[in-house]
Design an enzyme around this catalytic site. Structure first.
Site: not given
Ligand code: CA
Length: 718
Positions: A84, A182, A199, A278, A323, A350, A684
């Protein structure tokens, strides 16, 4: 004297070039004098992602072809993760961050590796990440590369060697709260600032500033208030915010407001712009029954980086329920609006509204929907949005446009000062969202307190949820189709009007980040594995390069020795890693991370190897199995495991192992993996804290049932 001074200046200039990654404030402020560089994620401090280069243009874009590639694979485990980040190019070196906070430094002309940094990150933090172990970028400044790792460390690396110079632990409550990082760091004045994510799991959002040279903490700024029983508000901004939370606020939930997108910094105003995320939980009645505005959720904050004090704030979504976040990239521009010059900050987040604010004062200038929007009835002249009662899902499920996936999410948009247009990688999409009764914050769990159903995840949910989704839409015939339409929108921010739009796919996550150039170009990758070039003024498609790897990140452009390049990170994952969109390149080709560069007259892009078809091993007969147990396990699987391992069979691919088709060895080791943490070093970790042995057996029974069905289907086709 003059001659000596000139020599000294030349020497200083030569020195600055011979120090790798030597971005300085003066250089960065004068970035347009070095148009061949790309010195920060948005290129200049205005972060408009506009390249002034013109050798590649609307006249010759059809000749754009492959220049080089670099394999930017994660070296950890079997799972490929999303790419990203936007690369940075300084003095011939391309720097990019990858999964977990890895860093790649390569020769920007050839793609030859100079160094790479694989962080010694705690892989168990994979479980703490809502949306894959991605990194959205790094900063290059003063000979150093600043990058954050998923497990919360901000690092300064030597830009010449990759050697670690310092690291700072940026997490509080590491043991009790699921923070991750991130987002990219942002240099502002004498400090480098970093936020965090989490969040969805219930954390209190904050950013922290560190001294550029030493890594010593300079200040920390929280985005939402803390529990008043544990201490007074930390600063004036928190005093103001505390008044917007009622007496029955659920402090235990952390409340959210995390800063996980790109920040921006105006060096003339000395203001750091921060977009907050959010709420936790999304269901506002569980979070604060008083229905307060809940500052500073979903807000843009302007902060003085010298002391960490807030200068102004603007909240986009009061009483956030869906969100929605203000974490999309922010662009600074000088626009003429109603005949007056304005210094503006722009964001298209968003929630589907294109916001234009005065970046000096935070004053609201305008806000208009760029897609179909139902969450608000309108925004008043002061910039306050009024929440639509039709979008409140406290008593019954509601249809809301846009969705939690976002009308425009983290994939950066770009602004072209020559066309005056912003290019938004956008999504027209509706969702059904429902309350989850009895919400209570639980450590280690998803803590959103609601269930959002988007069209593209319907094959993951059970029949009851699918019926609810279909019935809710049928009962609201005025609503457009919930099916996703991915579009690239050219938007005039001065008039708040759309200039053009082109479809970028009917998939679920088709459009990547955007680059625009003075050659009248807009360049965007797609999850179907194409790099597409459009005319910036009209949206006409000029070139379509099949690369075979999904592209989510934003391209950049730079010039070396007279040759203009376009470069982009390719590789799929991120929030939709559990359920790849059906048009995703990974259905045809193997998905792995690579940096791709293009130039005029370049070659055909080498495609990754074809993906080998999956097959389902015959499931073992295990004594504990029963149909009743399998039915019980389905719900537990969807609630706990499905967030990563959602996919089932060929119909859906996942970045993570498909648990519906396990080998006999994995069946035998099932409990030791899920409860014992046997695979924790590959990401994991144990779920022994939230699952009892009986739960794990029920999940296992469900997976056995599904695997039996898949296996029988495959046998019958033979
Ligand atoms: Ca979120």
């Amino acid at each position: 004297m003059t001659r000596r001074l000139t020599a000294a200046v030349l020497l200083a200039a030569a020195c600055s070039r011979s120090t790798p990654g030597n971005v300085t404030l003066n250089r960065w402020k004068a970035a347009d004098q070095e148009p061949g560089q790309w010195m920060s994620l948005g290129r200049t401090w205005k972060a408009d992602r506009f390249s002034p280069l013109t050798k590649i243009s609307d006249a010759n874009a059809g000749q754009l072809g492959f220049a080089w590639e670099y394999e930017a694979r994660s070296h950890r485990g079997r799972v490929e993760h999303g790419q990203e980040s936007t690369p940075i190019v300084v003095d011939g070196v391309l720097y990019a961050s990858g999964p977990w906070g890895s860093v790649f430094a390569v020769d920007a002309r050839t793609g030859k590796e100079k160094w790479r940094h694989d962080p010694d990150v705690d892989a168990s933090y994979n479980r703490r990440a809502c949306c894959d172990v991605v990194s959205r970028g790094l900063s290059v400044w003063g000979g150093k590369v600043y990058v954050a790792t998923l497990d919360g460390f901000l690092k300064a690396l030597d830009a010449g060697s990759g050697k670690e110079l310092w690291r700072a632990d940026t997490f509080m409550d590491r043991d009790s709260r699921f923070y991750t990082i991130t987002g990219p760091p942002q240099v502002a004045g004498k400090v480098v600032v970093i936020g965090n994510s989490g969040a969805e799991f219930g954390v209190r959002g904050y950013i922290t500033a560190y001294d550029l040279e030493t890594g010593k903490q300079a200040w920390r700024f929280f985005t939402v208030p803390g529990d008043p029983a544990k201490g007074p508000p930390e600063n004036d901004a928190m005093k103001v915010a505390a008044k917007t939370w009622g007496p029955k606020t659920d402090w235990e939930s952390g409340l959210g407001g995390t800063v996980w997108g790109e920040m921006t910094y105006d060096p003339d105003l000395n203001l750091l712009y921060v977009g907050t995320g959010n709420s936790t939980p999304y269901s506002g009645w569980n979070r604060d029954p008083s229905r307060g505005d809940n500052l500073y959720l979903v807000s843009i904050l302007a902060i003085n980086p010298d002391d960490g004090q807030m200068k102004w704030h603007y909240q986009e979504v009061p009483w956030e329920l869906w969100d929605f976040t203000a974490t999309a990239n922010m662009i600074l521009a000088d626009l003429t609006i109603d005949g007056k010059p304005r210094k503006v900050i722009m964001q298209a987040p968003k929630d589907g509204i294109y916001y234009v604010l005065d970046r000096v004062t935070g004053q609201f200038i305008s806000g208009k929907p760029f897609v179909f929007v139902t969450w608000t009835d309108g925004i008043d002249s002061m910039g306050r949005a009024h929440v639509s009662e039709t979008a409140v899902y406290q008593k019954k499920p509601a249809i809301v446009f846009p969705t939690e996936a976002g009308a425009h999410n983290w994939q950066p948009m770009a602004f072209n000062p020559k066309t005056g247009l912003t290019y938004i990688p956008a999504r027209e999409q509706g969702m059904v969202i429902a309350d989850v009764p009895g919400y209570k914050w639980t450590k280690g769990r998803d803590n959103v307190g609601s269930a959002g159903m988007l069209g593209f995840i319907l094959d993951l949910v059970g029949p009851a949820d699918r019926k609810l989704f279909d019935d809710t839409f049928k009962a609201n015939p005025k609503m457009p189709s919930p099916a996703t339409k991915e579009v690239l929108i050219a938007w005039d921010p001065a008039t708040q009007k759309e200039k053009w739009r082109v479809p970028t796919g009917n998939g679920d996550w088709a459009g990547g980040g955007v680059l625009t150039t003075a050659g009248n170009l807009v360049i965007q990758g797609t999850s179907s594995g194409h790099l597409i070039v459009y005319r910036a003024d009209s949206g006409e498609k000029l070139q379509d390069i099949t690369v075979g790897t999904a592209i989510m990140a934003a391209p950049i452009s730079y010039e070396i020795e007279g040759e203009q390049y376009v470069a982009v990170l390719a590789g799929f994952g991120g929030a939709v890693a559990p359920v790849y969109p059906k048009e995703m390149a990974g259905y045809t080709w193997q998905n792995y991370g690579r940096i791709l560069a293009f130039k005029l007259g370049g070659a055909k892009t080498p495609l990754p190897p074809l993906r080998s078809p999956q097959h389902t091993p015959e499931p073992p007969s295990l004594a504990f199995y029963s149909d009743t147990l399998a039915a019980q396990g389905e719900g537990i699987f969807l609630g706990t495991c499905g967030v990563c391992h959602g996919a089932r069979g060929e119909a859906r691919l996942s970045a993570y192992p498909d648990l519906h088709r396990l080998t006999p060895e994995t069946h035998a080791a099932f409990d030791s993996i899920v409860l014992g943490g046997k695979l924790k070093t590959s990401g994991m970790s144990s779920f022994g804290d939230v699952l009892k042995p009986a739960d794990v057996q029920a999940i296992h029974a469900y997976l056995l049932r599904e695997q039996r069905t898949l296996w029988q289907e495959e046998q019958s086709k033979r």
